[in-house]
Enzyme design. Structure first.
Site, mmCIF file in Angstrom:
data_model
loop_
_atom_site.group_PDB
_atom_site.id
_atom_site.type_symbol
_atom_site.label_atom_id
_atom_site.label_comp_id
_atom_site.label_asym_id
_atom_site.label_seq_id
_atom_site.Cartn_x
_atom_site.Cartn_y
_atom_site.Cartn_z
ATOM 1 N N ASP A 285 0.859 -1.172 0.000
ATOM 2 C CA ASP A 285 0.000 0.000 0.000
ATOM 3 C C ASP A 285 0.906 1.235 0.000
ATOM 4 O O ASP A 285 2.119 1.148 0.218
ATOM 5 C CB ASP A 285 -0.939 -0.008 1.205
ATOM 6 C CG ASP A 285 -2.233 0.747 0.930
ATOM 7 O OD1 ASP A 285 -2.238 1.630 0.052
ATOM 8 O OD2 ASP A 285 -3.250 0.460 1.596
ATOM 9 N N CYS A 286 0.301 2.382 -0.252
ATOM 10 C CA CYS A 286 1.106 3.568 -0.571
ATOM 11 C C CYS A 286 1.791 4.153 0.667
ATOM 12 O O CYS A 286 1.126 4.541 1.632
ATOM 13 C CB CYS A 286 0.236 4.596 -1.260
ATOM 14 S SG CYS A 286 -0.362 3.960 -2.848
#
Length: 767
Positions: A285-286
């Site tokens: 995920d970012c």
């Protein structure tokens, strides 16, 4: 070879402009390599491509904005593409200016609304259309070939801000949704239509709540709950649907960040579920890797160590959000010998094999996917499907007989914050739709006389700045019927925003109470997430309540189709509606499902007193429903398993379950058959009941009977023990038809010895 960061900055600036272009396998430098040889296997082609890269080029292709390698003709590639309920705005997706080709894409009902239809065939059709439009954007070099969807974390707590992005709270329902969705997204061909990404792996369902942040949250989960609940949708993705990609989540699981967990990514995902057939890849995920650092999980001490911990554990690419340093220090990890070239090559082979399987290096291909163009975006069929996805997902929660409604010569008051909505109807992870058919638009199309007044969203009551009550009462006083268009929206619950309260916002409830006191027929159409509807359900002056969730570009038209009886409601709630006091009894951070002496349970399986139960949904007609004839009321477990040819025992088919549904009313309608099982077998405590199958039977005419098989597998009948093992126990299994089980019930006796269907990998020993 050591790399310096100034060189990297020059390299980055030089290559970013090339993002979204496709490789030239006809005349470019790659054309002469095995990577472009379509007669070679994808693993061989990917290995050849990686072998052609030098270490400098390798390191700058390990993050989501991969910079390519000009030397060999490999263009930059943006891995971050979104398509939750239609091609969506994201770094890898570009929309052109209004009026031009590729200025918009079809926006279907968001996941929670589509899931409420309980129709896997509809889910497939929506996903197939989304992937067609996604492929068109990719062919026009406006998007990539991979999409970071679906979000399949089970929605166990109504406070979670991203619950509407998911199919709901039940694992069996989510698995059915996921199976259909992935088949539509990735296609049925040897070449993937697009690469889907199942996220967020795993035990992720918290954003920002009373000081707890997803970036540092440690989800403490037992093996029993992990196996039985949190991982079931991901097992469908990996083992059974063989999805192309996974995304690991922000949170830690039992002390280890998910993106650094070899237990999750290797022991369970790749080994236990055999997710190795196509060398599939995992993205973080970012900015999740920077969350390893001391300010958050305190798992890694430096950015270089964090990068190494992620890639060594099995993460293959890292999403970065520009402007939020420190960025992933893969160069430092390599220079400090924390990250070997062998691991780098492994990650790149996985990534590029995924793209090759989607035709990325097949520029000379005549495959139909390469011919998809703008003419196949937002077609009349797609528009009709978007409307159906919204209509079929609207749930009728209450009706005193007012609906369906003939609006001929009627004046209607359209009151509320989404009466004239645009993006409010879409929900999270949305693109640019071709239009917004909101309630005012729909009423106008029907030539209905209406009076409009806006309404509050999350304001308090009483409010010194009340600008809504007087206009609303004025509009209502001039109308025959009141349609209140309220509920929640993304300003109340969204990514990075959890709720504290699940009550109706006080200003809305106050306004609704005043409107209902006027004594006029009052309909409530509720947008967004679930709230405690008790005040409305118990108010005799509120005639009908409809939940629309996030209905997409055609939400208003869908709503009026239901209100006027053009379509009959048949959707069911994909989640439990809890009383507002529930949130004071259990913190959002508690991951356990089963009730204790101190806390209530979660989901319909463990919570006995909902305001409205999972699966609730009313109709305009009446039905009688019953099970078909079972082959036997006594089944030997050993024989059941021995006669099965499935690779995994939990997928063995239970003898056919069928339902017969008769429409005894006066209107044509669909009917969603929900099949539950309950009984006292396996470990205590025993669940109240468990969904084991469902089927939407369409277009049952008055006076006719519809019949359909409902697929049930033994793994969904089984129980999970303390170690996470899935076991089929002997005992009395009571099959229940519909939510209360009042439609029909049949008891099946399973006899013989218990059988372990799945032995769950045990977590590493602490310390």
């Amino acid at each position: 070879m050591k790399l310096n960061k100034p060189f990297l900055a020059i390299y980055l600036a030089f290559n970013l402009a090339e993002a979204s272009k496709t490789p030239d396998c006809i005349n470019g430098p790659l054309a002469k390599t095995l990577a472009c040889d379509t007669t070679a296997s994808p693993p061989v082609r990917a290995a050849a491509l990686v072998q052609a890269l030098n270490i400098t080029e390798k390191l700058v292709n390990l993050v989501d904005m991969s910079l390519g390698a000009e030397r060999i003709g490999l263009p930059a590639y943006a891995w971050w593409n979104e398509a939750l309920h239609g091609v969506a705005a994201s770094p890898g997706v570009s929309f052109n200016q209004a009026g031009q080709e590729f200025s918009h894409a079809t926006s279907f009902a968001n996941t929670i609304t589509l899931a409420a239809a309980f129709d896997n065939d509809l889910v497939y059709e929506v996903a197939d259309t989304i992937s067609t439009e996604a492929r068109a954007f990719s062919n026009a070099e406006l998007a990539g070939l991979d999409y970071w969807t679906p979000n399949i974390n089970p929605y166990k707590d109504p406070r979670w801000g991203r619950g509407h992005e998911t199919p709901g709270e039940d694992p069996v329902h989510i698995k059915g949704y996921v199976q259909a969705l992935l088949e539509g997204l990735e296609g049925r061909d040897k070449i993937k239509k697009v690469i889907a990404t199942c996220k967020h792996f795993a035990a992720y369902d918290l954003e920002r709540w009373q000081g707890a942040l997803r970036y540092r949250f440690n989800a403490v989960v037992t093996s029993q709950d992990l196996s039985e609940y949190y991982l079931q949708p991901f097992q469908q993705c990996a083992r059974d649907s063989k999805v192309g990609s996974f995304m690991c989540s922000y949170n830690a699981l039992n002390g280890t960040p998910a993106c650094a967990s070899t237990y999750l990514m290797d022991d369970i995902l790749r080994k236990h579920w055999n997710w190795t057939e196509h060398n599939n890849y995992i993205t973080s995920d970012c900015n999740a890797i920077q969350d390893f650092l001391p300010n958050f999980h305190n798992f890694s001490q430096t950015p270089a160590q964090a990068a190494a911990d992620a890639y060594n554990a099995g993460t293959d690419t890292v999403c970065e959000v520009p402007g939020y340093p420190p960025l992933t220090d893969v160069i430092g990890a390599y220079n400090q010998s924390l990250l070997s070239e062998e691991i780098i090559d492994r990650a790149l082979r996985r990534l590029y094999e995924g793209l090759i399987r989607a035709g990325y290096l097949d520029s000379a291909s005549s495959h139909p996917y390469t011919k998809i163009s703008w003419s196949q975006v937002n077609t009349p069929k797609a528009q009709a499907l978007a409307l159906q996805s919204a209509t079929d997902g609207i749930v009728l929660l209450k009706n005193n007989g007012l609906l369906p409604l003939d609006l001929t010569n009627k004046t209607i008051a359209l009151i509320g914050h989404w009466a004239n909505a645009t993006r409010q109807m879409l929900g999270g992870y949305s693109g640019i739709p071709p239009y917004y058919a909101n309630p005012i638009y729909a009423a106008t199309q029907l030539n209905v006389t209406f009076h409009h007044a806006p309404g509050p969203v999350n304001q308090s009551s009483p409010s010194p700045n009340d600008t809504w009550t007087s206009p609303a009462l004025s509009a209502a006083s001039k109308s025959d019927i009141i349609l209140y268009l309220g509920g929640t929206d993304l300003s109340i619950a969204a990514e990075d925003r959890d709720r504290d309260s699940i009550a109706w916002p006080s200003a809305q409830l106050s306004l609704l109470t005043s409107l209902a006191q006027m004594g006029k027929p009052t309909i409530v159409a509720r947008l967004g997430d679930q709230v405690d509807d008790t005040p409305l359900l118990s108010n005799p002056n509120i005639s009908s309540i409809l939940w629309v969730g996030y209905p997409g570009q055609s939400g208003g038209t869908a709503l009026f189709n239901i209100i006027t009886g053009v379509s009959s409601p048949a959707a069911r709630l994909p989640v439990t509606v809890y009383p507002e006091t529930y949130t004071s009894l259990i913190p959002l951070t508690a991951m356990s499902l089963r009730p204790t002496s101190a806390r209530p349970g979660r989901t319909y399986r463990w919570y006995p007193s909902p305001v409205l139960p999972f699966g609730h949904g009313l109709h305009y007609t009446t039905f009688t429903a019953k099970f078909g004839v079972f082959e036997s009321l006594t089944i030997n477990i050993a024989e059941l398993v021995s006669n099965c040819n499935e690779r995994y025992l939990d997928l063995c088919r239970f003898p056919q379950v069928s339902v017969w549904v008769s429409n005894t009313g006066e209107l044509k309608s669909d009917y969603v058959a929900l099949v539950f099982v309950r009984g006292e077998y396996g470990p205590e405590p025993y669940p109240i009941k468990t969904l084991v199958g469902y089927k939407r039977i369409r277009d049952i005419e008055p006076g006719t009977t519809g019949a359909a098989p409902v697929g049930v597998v033994v793994g969904d009948l089984a129980r999970v023990d303390l170690g996470g093992n899935r076991v089929l126990f002997p005992g009395r299994y009571e099959f229940l038809l519909d939510v209360e089980g009042g439609r029909d019930r049949v008891v099946i006796e399973l006899v013989g010895e218990e059988v372990v269907l799945e032995k769950f990998p045990q977590p590493p020993a602490a310390g």
